[in-house]
Design an enzyme around this catalytic site. Structure first.
Site, PDB file in Angstrom:
ATOM      1  N   ASP A 114       0.815  -1.204   0.000  1.00  0.00           N
ATOM      2  CA  ASP A 114       0.000   0.000   0.000  1.00  0.00           C
ATOM      3  C   ASP A 114       0.855   1.264   0.000  1.00  0.00           C
ATOM      4  OD1 ASP A 114      -2.624   1.213   0.107  1.00  0.00           O
ATOM      5  OD2 ASP A 114      -2.082   1.884   2.112  1.00  0.00           O
ATOM      6  N   HIS A 187      -9.304  -1.570   0.398  1.00  0.00           N
ATOM      7  CA  HIS A 187     -10.206  -0.512  -0.106  1.00  0.00           C
ATOM      8  C   HIS A 187     -10.831  -0.830  -1.475  1.00  0.00           C
ATOM      9  CE1 HIS A 187      -6.316   0.418  -1.810  1.00  0.00           C
ATOM     10  NE2 HIS A 187      -5.933   1.240  -0.849  1.00  0.00           N
ATOM     11  N   ASP A 257      -8.517   3.423   6.040  1.00  0.00           N
ATOM     12  CA  ASP A 257      -7.507   3.999   5.149  1.00  0.00           C
ATOM     13  C   ASP A 257      -7.232   5.443   5.560  1.00  0.00           C
ATOM     14  OD1 ASP A 257      -5.624   4.378   3.196  1.00  0.00           O
ATOM     15  OD2 ASP A 257      -7.043   4.435   1.519  1.00  0.00           O
TER      16      ASP A 257
END
Length: 373
Positions: A114, A187, A257
């Site tokens: 990420d 996500h 997130d």
């Protein structure tokens, strides 16, 4: 008072001594956020993130590896251990899929890509040289560029809306060929991605998460740079598909997130991606789903199970929620150094009122409590 035990999926009547009496409150275990970012270098640090997490009801947080410098070496990791030492919140870390670190299953729980740009060859080589472990996958075809999905009605560089699903398939299949069989897709933002995940569950142990902003907004809502997030917002059809997947438990986890920035410029191309959301996540998830039990389950049990962390409902470590209150988000009042909130000015339902950790109230009605209180 009423309390919800997400491990047993049942409501209980319990006795909890509150700092002050209030009607209509409910208790549940503290939340676990398996997707948050810490910045350091004068931006979001472990002190500000801890306060923001507590205000949002989170007793544990998993940090993503795109720190500066990245979580790719022992020296950097030890620095983070020291900075997060003796905190009320339990901090865990994911390590970069592209560095020298391996997860230990205790404090470093998994790999993640990420926030780190990669192409097909780079992720293939990582799978070739790394020992198999759980991978948190930010699924993006970085080679395509683009700030928003192509149907978004603003004039900026765009990416195909199918690109996330393409990356999910690519990354999982490349990993499977090299012994990796546990993936958590971060996500998820499109209907096609949900369909791709369901297909790949025939071959791999695949879990996934959604954020509150992807359940709440669509590309037609974009009005300022706080709406520049990664992955971008999808269509109304995508949003409805994500909500349906949550209802059917095809989506495992709710994650924030949390991507804090002090302030974003008004230029879409210059502004960084991300929204500061850990303080409003519960309220946004609950408002979007209208289901308190499911919201609690996906913020407590689900992330812990995926990450291999045991948990149970203990009355000495709880949060207290007011599920009926309605309030308007004011990002200027955040404890986080990140004021870039996509929900700024939005009316939400439900709010975390207090947190008790190890038998002591540490937060109540907007105030952090000392040991003497």
């Amino acid at each position: 008072m009423r309390a919800y035990d997400p491990w047993k999926r049942r409501w209980l009547d319990v006795e909890i001594d509150l700092p002050e009496p209030k009607e209509g409150l409910v208790a549940c275990p503290t939340f676990f956020d398996m997707h948050a970012h810490v910045r350091l270098n004068g931006q979001e640090d472990y002190d500000s993130l801890e306060k923001a997490a507590i205000a949002g009801g989170f007793g544990a947080v998993l940090i993503q590896p795109n720190t500066n410098p990245k979580l790719e070496s022992v020296d950097v990791l030890n620095m983070h251990f020291q900075l997060a030492k003796d905190k009320i919140v339990d901090f865990y870390w994911s390590v970069s899929l592209f560095g020298e670190l391996e997860p230990d299953g205790k404090r470093t729980l998994c790999y993640s890509n990420d926030g780190i740009e990669y192409d097909t060859l780079k992720i293939l080589n990582a799978f070739r040289r790394k020992k198999p472990h759980l991978v948190l996958d930010h699924s993006q075809v970085h080679e395509l560029g683009g700030l928003f999905y192509e149907p978004t009605p603003i004039e900026v560089p765009k990416r195909p809306i199918c690109s996330e699903a393409i990356s999910i398939f690519r990354n999982v299949m490349l990993g499977l060929e090299h012994g990796f069989n546990r993936f958590h897709i971060q996500h998820v933002s499109t209907k096609l991605s949900i369909e791709t995940i369901l297909h790949l569950r025939k071959y791999a142990k695949l879990s996934c998460e959604v954020t509150p902003h992807h359940l709440f907004f669509t590309m037609d809502d974009v009005k300022n740079t706080n709406f520049k997030i990664n992955p971008p917002l999808g269509t109304e059809q995508d949003r409805e598909a994500l909500l349906e997947a949550v209802e059917k438990d095809l989506v495992d986890v709710f994650a924030t997130d949390h991507a804090p920035h002090p302030e974003k410029p008004n230029d879409f191309e210059k502004a960084p991606f991300g929204t500061s959301g850990i303080e409003v996540a519960f309220s946004a998830f609950y408002t979007a789903t209208e289901c308190l039990e499911k919201t609690i389950e996906k913020l407590t049990v689900a992330p812990r199970k995926i990450l291999g962390i045991e948990g149970s409902f203990e009355l000495d470590s709880v949060i207290v929620i007011d599920p009926s209150i309605q309030w308007v988000v004011d990002a200027k009042k955040f404890y986080s150094k990140g004021k870039n909130c996509i929900f700024d000015g939005t009316k939400l339902r439900g709010k975390v009122v207090g947190m008790k950790r190890s038998g002591r109230w540490v937060y109540w009605d907007g105030e952090f409590l000392s040991d003497e209180e």
